[in-house]
Design an enzyme around this catalytic site. Structure first.
Site, PDB file in Angstrom:
ATOM      1  N   LYS A  23     -10.626  39.061   5.626  1.00 40.71           N
ATOM      2  CA  LYS A  23      -9.876  37.803   5.770  1.00 40.71           C
ATOM      3  C   LYS A  23      -8.444  38.203   6.100  1.00 40.71           C
ATOM      4  O   LYS A  23      -7.753  38.773   5.255  1.00 40.71           O
ATOM      5  CB  LYS A  23      -9.944  37.005   4.464  1.00 40.71           C
ATOM      6  CG  LYS A  23      -9.014  35.800   4.398  1.00 40.71           C
ATOM      7  CD  LYS A  23      -9.085  35.117   3.034  1.00 40.71           C
ATOM      8  CE  LYS A  23      -7.922  34.164   2.824  1.00 40.71           C
ATOM      9  NZ  LYS A  23      -7.876  33.633   1.448  1.00 40.71           N
TER      10      LYS A  23
ATOM     11  N   SER B  97       0.454  30.117  -0.145  1.00 42.88           N
ATOM     12  CA  SER B  97      -0.181  30.643   1.063  1.00 42.88           C
ATOM     13  C   SER B  97       0.845  30.998   2.139  1.00 42.88           C
ATOM     14  O   SER B  97       1.813  30.260   2.363  1.00 42.88           O
ATOM     15  CB  SER B  97      -1.152  29.613   1.618  1.00 42.88           C
ATOM     16  OG  SER B  97      -1.701  30.078   2.835  1.00 42.88           O
ATOM     17  N   ALA B  98       0.568  32.104   2.824  1.00 47.93           N
ATOM     18  CA  ALA B  98       1.399  32.488   3.967  1.00 47.93           C
ATOM     19  C   ALA B  98       1.307  31.470   5.103  1.00 47.93           C
ATOM     20  O   ALA B  98       2.146  31.480   6.010  1.00 47.93           O
ATOM     21  CB  ALA B  98       0.977  33.869   4.471  1.00 47.93           C
ATOM     22  N   ASP B  99       0.326  30.572   5.035  1.00 48.00           N
ATOM     23  CA  ASP B  99       0.253  29.507   6.052  1.00 48.00           C
ATOM     24  C   ASP B  99       1.553  28.698   6.066  1.00 48.00           C
ATOM     25  O   ASP B  99       2.006  28.246   7.121  1.00 48.00           O
ATOM     26  CB  ASP B  99      -0.902  28.540   5.754  1.00 48.00           C
ATOM     27  CG  ASP B  99      -2.273  29.192   5.875  1.00 48.00           C
ATOM     28  OD1 ASP B  99      -2.350  30.358   6.305  1.00 48.00           O
ATOM     29  OD2 ASP B  99      -3.262  28.516   5.524  1.00 48.00           O
TER      30      ASP B  99
ATOM     31  N   ASP C 215       1.469  32.108  -6.271  1.00 46.45           N
ATOM     32  CA  ASP C 215       0.492  32.058  -5.189  1.00 46.45           C
ATOM     33  C   ASP C 215       0.799  30.904  -4.239  1.00 46.45           C
ATOM     34  O   ASP C 215       0.420  29.751  -4.477  1.00 46.45           O
ATOM     35  CB  ASP C 215      -0.928  31.941  -5.750  1.00 46.45           C
ATOM     36  CG  ASP C 215      -1.984  32.150  -4.676  1.00 46.45           C
ATOM     37  OD1 ASP C 215      -1.638  32.110  -3.480  1.00 46.45           O
ATOM     38  OD2 ASP C 215      -3.161  32.347  -5.019  1.00 46.45           O
TER      39      ASP C 215
ATOM     40  N   GLU D 213      -9.252  28.457  14.246  1.00 44.02           N
ATOM     41  CA  GLU D 213      -9.219  29.641  13.376  1.00 44.02           C
ATOM     42  C   GLU D 213     -10.623  30.157  13.079  1.00 44.02           C
ATOM     43  O   GLU D 213     -11.616  29.484  13.355  1.00 44.02           O
ATOM     44  CB  GLU D 213      -8.493  29.317  12.068  1.00 44.02           C
ATOM     45  CG  GLU D 213      -9.139  28.204  11.279  1.00 44.02           C
ATOM     46  CD  GLU D 213      -9.108  28.433   9.770  1.00 44.02           C
ATOM     47  OE1 GLU D 213      -9.328  29.572   9.316  1.00 44.02           O
ATOM     48  OE2 GLU D 213      -8.888  27.448   9.047  1.00 44.02           O
TER      49      GLU D 213
ATOM     50  N   VAL E  72      -5.114  30.503   8.904  1.00 46.77           N
ATOM     51  CA  VAL E  72      -4.199  29.655   9.665  1.00 46.77           C
ATOM     52  C   VAL E  72      -2.946  30.450  10.050  1.00 46.77           C
ATOM     53  O   VAL E  72      -2.495  30.388  11.193  1.00 46.77           O
ATOM     54  CB  VAL E  72      -3.839  28.385   8.855  1.00 46.77           C
ATOM     55  CG1 VAL E  72      -2.690  27.627   9.518  1.00 46.77           C
ATOM     56  CG2 VAL E  72      -5.065  27.492   8.720  1.00 46.77           C
TER      57      VAL E  72
ATOM     58  N   LYS F  74      -6.234  20.138   0.161  1.00 43.78           N
ATOM     59  CA  LYS F  74      -7.169  19.888  -0.951  1.00 43.78           C
ATOM     60  C   LYS F  74      -6.457  19.883  -2.280  1.00 43.78           C
ATOM     61  O   LYS F  74      -5.476  20.597  -2.457  1.00 43.78           O
ATOM     62  CB  LYS F  74      -8.143  21.047  -1.035  1.00 43.78           C
ATOM     63  CG  LYS F  74      -9.287  20.944  -0.139  1.00 43.78           C
ATOM     64  CD  LYS F  74     -10.352  21.893  -0.658  1.00 43.78           C
ATOM     65  CE  LYS F  74     -11.344  22.103   0.442  1.00 43.78           C
ATOM     66  NZ  LYS F  74     -10.726  22.844   1.546  1.00 43.78           N
TER      67      LYS F  74
END
Ligand code: PSU
Ligand code: MN
Length: 307
Positions: A87, A141-143, A139, A26, A107, A160
């Protein structure tokens, strides 16, 4: 409607034509995840690790509105120094193309482009997940949703603790995404080898992981796999040190009202400052470690597909 093909580098094109081993990489980690020049050094060193382990690296990005799979040295250099770069997660790609933007792909966007190119294995540092406080902010992530709909195996060092690790693992379960830890029972927490949570599965060799990928796809699951590779012992940070730093950074983001797509880059940069560069050093080592495993998986997977 036929699907768009991203522009492939000659090396990637050749490897694809020959059924060779390829590892996607990425670029948000370059544009928003690390400061210059560490970002460039890392990008080059990660590509070198992939090659040393017998696979072809394919760093993915959007350059002047063009979807690119496999970048040249000077392009990596430009990307690493570029200011005001977008981004891009998967949903941002079409507008970036229309506007001729240059973008680091997260990602989620990298998985999508890798799949369009026909690349099935992807190495990164950390994936996005469910943020702490997501019950308020939503919130996530779209990952994670991309892992639930794209057939890419993503090698990471776990998640993390800027994130809510328990909720992230729950979300992956809902999305039909197997979480496989390499050589351990524990789900790692990026800077540390343990998160306090177990991974769903443990496999001990790259060959076994490649076989699991193969079966997973043959079952028509249509989803990705998350491979969690713990940071090498000698590069790992002590939980006391890093957990306090992460908590400080999260609190500061909250106080300053930083959210949405700025949140993850802010936290990464702040953790690096507060840890006086220790987090960055660990980050570089774990990405290299993930690239090594991904390359070995890619070699084994290419051999499996050739039968
Ligand atoms: N976590 C890291 N380093 C990173 C990222 C996450 O330790 O560079 C980047 C990745 O590109 C990831 C993205 O896909 O942040 C997730 O952003 P968000 O949380 O806004 O979905
Ligand atoms: Mn988010």
């Amino acid at each position: 409607m036929s699907l768009l093909k991203p522009k492939l580098s000659p090396e990637v094109l050749e490897a694809l034509a020959n059924g060779g081993a390829i590892v996607a990489l990425e670029s948000t980690i370059i544009t928003h995840g690390m400061p210059y020049p560490a970002n460039l050094e890392t990008a080059l060193s990660v590509e070198a690790v992939v090659r040393e382990n017998g696979a072809v690296p394919a760093t993915i990005a959007v350059i002047d509105g063009e979807l690119r799979v496999g970048l040249e040295h000077d392009e990596l250099e430009k990307l690493a120094q570029a200011k005001g770069v977008v981004k891009a997660s998967g949903r941002d790609l079409a507008v970036a193309m229309v506007r001729g933007q240059t973008a680091g792909t997260t990602v989620s966007a990298t998985m999508l482009l890798a799949e369009l190119a026909g690349i099935e294995i992807f190495a990164t540092g950390g994936v996005g997940g469910v943020h702490r406080g997501a019950e308020q902010t939503f919130d996530i992530s779209a990952d994670l949703t991309e892992l639930g709909r794209t057939r890419t195996a993503v090698v990471c060092a776990g998640v993390k603790s800027i994130l809510d690790i328990a909720k992230t693992l729950e979300y992956l379960e809902t999305q039909r995404v197997p979480v496989i830890a390499y050589g351990t029972e524990d789900f790692p927490a990026f800077f540390t080898r343990q998160s306090g949570y177990k991974a769903d599965h443990r496999l001990d060799t790259a060959e076994e992981i490649a076989s699991a990928m193969h079966f997973h796809h043959q079952l028509g699951t249509g989803t990705g796999l998350l491979i969690a590779n713990p940071i090498p012992e000698e590069a790992a940070l002590t939980p006391d040190f890093i957990d306090g730093t992460i908590a400080d950074a999260v609190r500061e983001a909250d106080e300053r009202g930083i959210g949405r797509k700025e949140l993850t880059p802010f936290l990464l940069a702040r953790i690096n400052e507060l840890s006086k560069g220790e987090s960055l050093k660990a980050n570089i080592e774990l990405v290299r470690n993930n690239a090594r495993l991904a390359a070995k998986m890619a070699v084994a997977y290419a051999a499996l597909k050739k039968g």
